[in-house]
Scaffold this motif. Structure first.
Motif, PDB file in Angstrom:
ATOM      1  N   LYS A  82      -2.434  16.864  -3.025  1.00 45.75           N
ATOM      2  CA  LYS A  82      -2.687  16.392  -1.972  1.00 45.75           C
ATOM      3  C   LYS A  82      -2.732  14.854  -1.891  1.00 45.75           C
ATOM      4  O   LYS A  82      -3.494  14.337  -2.884  1.00 45.75           O
ATOM      5  N   TYR A  83      -2.169  14.368  -1.108  1.00 44.74           N
ATOM      6  CA  TYR A  83      -2.455  12.703  -0.956  1.00 44.74           C
ATOM      7  C   TYR A  83      -2.072  12.261   0.506  1.00 44.74           C
ATOM      8  O   TYR A  83      -1.780  12.984   1.525  1.00 44.74           O
ATOM      9  N   ALA A  84      -2.608  11.065   0.902  1.00 43.38           N
ATOM     10  CA  ALA A  84      -2.632  10.437   2.265  1.00 43.38           C
ATOM     11  C   ALA A  84      -1.471   9.589   2.293  1.00 43.38           C
ATOM     12  O   ALA A  84      -1.140   8.487   2.051  1.00 43.38           O
ATOM     13  N   ARG A  85      -0.333  10.432   2.948  1.00 45.72           N
ATOM     14  CA  ARG A  85       0.899   9.738   3.084  1.00 45.72           C
ATOM     15  C   ARG A  85       0.839   8.543   4.422  1.00 45.72           C
ATOM     16  O   ARG A  85       1.180   7.619   4.247  1.00 45.72           O
ATOM     17  N   TRP A  86       0.088   8.895   5.157  1.00 51.56           N
ATOM     18  CA  TRP A  86      -0.047   8.048   6.487  1.00 51.56           C
ATOM     19  C   TRP A  86      -0.639   6.783   6.339  1.00 51.56           C
ATOM     20  O   TRP A  86      -0.129   5.814   6.799  1.00 51.56           O
ATOM     21  N   ILE A  87      -1.491   6.702   5.332  1.00 57.33           N
ATOM     22  CA  ILE A  87      -2.280   5.459   5.236  1.00 57.33           C
ATOM     23  C   ILE A  87      -1.315   4.319   4.348  1.00 57.33           C
ATOM     24  O   ILE A  87      -1.490   3.183   4.637  1.00 57.33           O
ATOM     25  N   LEU A  88      -0.205   4.947   3.827  1.00 55.99           N
ATOM     26  CA  LEU A  88       0.608   3.692   3.186  1.00 55.99           C
ATOM     27  C   LEU A  88       1.475   2.909   4.318  1.00 55.99           C
ATOM     28  O   LEU A  88       1.845   1.812   4.119  1.00 55.99           O
ATOM     29  N   ARG A  89       1.425   3.570   5.837  1.00 59.36           N
ATOM     30  CA  ARG A  89       2.041   2.793   6.728  1.00 59.36           C
ATOM     31  C   ARG A  89       1.201   1.572   7.106  1.00 59.36           C
ATOM     32  O   ARG A  89       1.773   0.648   7.733  1.00 59.36           O
ATOM     33  N   THR A  90       0.150   1.271   6.584  1.00 60.66           N
ATOM     34  CA  THR A  90      -0.717  -0.049   6.842  1.00 60.66           C
ATOM     35  C   THR A  90      -0.124  -0.966   6.283  1.00 60.66           C
ATOM     36  O   THR A  90      -0.232  -2.237   6.377  1.00 60.66           O
ATOM     37  N   ARG A  91       0.548  -0.759   5.188  1.00 61.89           N
ATOM     38  CA  ARG A  91       1.349  -1.969   4.430  1.00 61.89           C
ATOM     39  C   ARG A  91       2.302  -2.584   5.412  1.00 61.89           C
ATOM     40  O   ARG A  91       2.705  -3.515   5.309  1.00 61.89           O
ATOM     41  N   GLN A  92       2.806  -1.812   6.519  1.00 64.56           N
ATOM     42  CA  GLN A  92       3.504  -2.280   7.303  1.00 64.56           C
ATOM     43  C   GLN A  92       2.807  -3.728   8.095  1.00 64.56           C
ATOM     44  O   GLN A  92       3.786  -4.480   8.709  1.00 64.56           O
ATOM     45  N   PHE A  93       1.664  -3.575   8.288  1.00 65.10           N
ATOM     46  CA  PHE A  93       0.782  -4.697   8.926  1.00 65.10           C
ATOM     47  C   PHE A  93       0.246  -5.682   7.939  1.00 65.10           C
ATOM     48  O   PHE A  93      -0.448  -6.559   8.258  1.00 65.10           O
ATOM     49  N   GLY A  94       0.654  -5.489   6.601  1.00 63.49           N
ATOM     50  CA  GLY A  94      -0.007  -6.384   5.487  1.00 63.49           C
ATOM     51  C   GLY A  94      -1.242  -6.018   5.216  1.00 63.49           C
ATOM     52  O   GLY A  94      -1.996  -6.824   4.553  1.00 63.49           O
ATOM     53  N   ILE A  95      -1.583  -4.803   5.362  1.00 64.32           N
ATOM     54  CA  ILE A  95      -2.787  -4.187   4.831  1.00 64.32           C
ATOM     55  C   ILE A  95      -2.859  -3.345   3.424  1.00 64.32           C
ATOM     56  O   ILE A  95      -1.949  -2.505   3.512  1.00 64.32           O
ATOM     57  N   PRO A  96      -3.515  -3.945   2.301  1.00 67.86           N
ATOM     58  CA  PRO A  96      -3.317  -3.429   0.937  1.00 67.86           C
ATOM     59  C   PRO A  96      -3.953  -1.918   1.260  1.00 67.86           C
ATOM     60  O   PRO A  96      -4.834  -1.804   1.591  1.00 67.86           O
ATOM     61  N   THR A  97      -3.237  -0.979   0.394  1.00 67.11           N
ATOM     62  CA  THR A  97      -4.118   0.298   0.522  1.00 67.11           C
ATOM     63  C   THR A  97      -3.671   0.972  -0.624  1.00 67.11           C
ATOM     64  O   THR A  97      -3.654   0.424  -1.866  1.00 67.11           O
ATOM     65  N   ASP A  98      -3.924   2.425  -0.807  1.00 69.17           N
ATOM     66  CA  ASP A  98      -3.887   3.285  -1.954  1.00 69.17           C
ATOM     67  C   ASP A  98      -2.906   2.676  -2.980  1.00 69.17           C
ATOM     68  O   ASP A  98      -1.485   2.522  -2.685  1.00 69.17           O
ATOM     69  N   GLU A  99      -3.286   2.455  -4.233  1.00 68.34           N
ATOM     70  CA  GLU A  99      -2.421   1.991  -5.288  1.00 68.34           C
ATOM     71  C   GLU A  99      -1.721   0.680  -5.380  1.00 68.34           C
ATOM     72  O   GLU A  99      -1.176   0.123  -6.161  1.00 68.34           O
ATOM     73  N   ASP A 100      -2.545  -0.327  -4.162  1.00 77.76           N
ATOM     74  CA  ASP A 100      -2.195  -1.664  -4.172  1.00 77.76           C
ATOM     75  C   ASP A 100      -3.090  -2.385  -4.952  1.00 77.76           C
ATOM     76  O   ASP A 100      -4.385  -1.889  -5.289  1.00 77.76           O
ATOM     77  N   SER A 101      -2.884  -3.749  -5.247  1.00 83.20           N
ATOM     78  CA  SER A 101      -4.063  -4.528  -5.658  1.00 83.20           C
ATOM     79  C   SER A 101      -3.836  -5.775  -4.779  1.00 83.20           C
ATOM     80  O   SER A 101      -2.608  -6.198  -4.137  1.00 83.20           O
ATOM     81  N   LEU A 102      -4.938  -6.561  -4.690  1.00 79.25           N
ATOM     82  CA  LEU A 102      -4.843  -7.772  -3.716  1.00 79.25           C
ATOM     83  C   LEU A 102      -5.641  -8.723  -4.737  1.00 79.25           C
ATOM     84  O   LEU A 102      -6.843  -8.681  -5.155  1.00 79.25           O
ATOM     85  N   GLU A 103      -5.076 -10.060  -4.399  1.00 76.90           N
ATOM     86  CA  GLU A 103      -5.846 -11.286  -5.152  1.00 76.90           C
ATOM     87  C   GLU A 103      -6.317 -12.069  -4.076  1.00 76.90           C
ATOM     88  O   GLU A 103      -5.524 -12.594  -3.149  1.00 76.90           O
TER      89      GLU A 103
END
Ligand SMILES: [Fe+2]
Length: 262
Positions: A82-103
């Motif tokens: 199982k995983y959260a597929r929906w949360i990856l849609r936050t990237r469209q708004f520029g929100i980093p999420t699962d498996e991303d990194s941010l500096e």
């Protein structure tokens, strides 16, 4: 950097409203998983639509970072994990999420997904290993589960943390790990909202009912952390040499933004 940490809002829309209203006072808002509530009567897809709309509005006000929790899993991958597929849609708004990194400035954020099986767990390990090679002054992990056998994972009856995370902390010694998942830890005898494992600070705000979520405010310049709940407000200096003993706060500390309303 001033950071607001909340977790386990579980579709409590009044609490999302509060975070939205407070967001401009922070350089970054972290929501460390369990945005949804699988026990709610509201359909999961409807919850997702509403939460995405909140996150879109929130990131218009400040930088937002989100990871998934165990209530957020809406799909299965190739390995039937199982995983959260929906949360990856936050990237469209520029929100980093699962498996991303941010500096942000000289701070590296590593945002880990909830893992529900060995393949995804191994992927998180690879992600952390990859980010360990990046240049950074401070390294902050966003990870829904707290480390096992820590006051931040004490439920009052047992530890409900992640043993794998304990190994990764020992190996990579991040500056901080921002977690959630065990709602009761900060409110229980023997539990806490803060722990220090070696050089690593661990923060779990916990969960409370009502319009204001239990929350933690971190100031990496002032080197302070504050936890606020409806029961008590506590503060700690992020000083590796000091004893791990949060002190009660009776009036707002000077380093807190004037717009803060807890
Ligand atoms: Fe939760």
């Amino acid at each position: 950097m001033k950071c607001l940490l909340v977790s386990d809002l579980h579709y409590t829309l009044k609490q999302f409203d509060w975070v939205l209203q407070q967001a401009p006072a922070y350089d970054v808002v972290v929501i460390a998983g369990d945005h949804l509530d699988i026990a709610s009567v509201v359909d999961l897809q409807a919850q997702i639509t509403v939460i995405l709309s909140y996150l879109k509005r929130m990131c218009a006000k400040t930088r937002v970072v989100v990871c998934s929790g165990n209530h957020d899993l809406d799909a299965r991958d190739f390995h039937d994990e199982k995983y959260a597929r929906w949360i990856l849609r936050t990237r469209q708004f520029g929100i980093p999420t699962d498996e991303d990194s941010l500096e942000l400035e000289d701070i590296l954020f590593t945002i880990c997904p909830w893992w529900d099986g060995p393949k995804r767990c191994a992927r998180v390990g690879e992600q952390i290993e990859r980010d360990s090679r990046k240049t950074k002054a401070q390294w902050i992990w966003i990870y829904h589960a707290p480390p096992d056998a820590s006051p931040t994972s004490w439920s009052g009856r047992r530890y409900g943390g992640d043993a794998q995370l304990v190994e990764w902390i020992a190996r990579f010694a991040p500056s901080m790990v921002l977690v959630g998942h065990v709602h009761q830890s900060p409110f229980q005898q023997g539990g806490s909202w803060v722990d220090r494992i070696g050089a690593t600070w661990v923060f779990n705000p916990g969960r409370q009912l009502g319009p204001v979520p239990a929350h933690i405010i971190l100031d990496t310049q002032a080197r302070r952390a504050l936890w606020a709940s409806c029961e008590v407000v506590e503060e700690i200096a992020l000083d590796a040499m000091a004893p791990l003993r949060p002190s009660p706060v009776r009036e707002a500390p000077a380093w807190l933004d004037k717009r803060y309303c807890g």
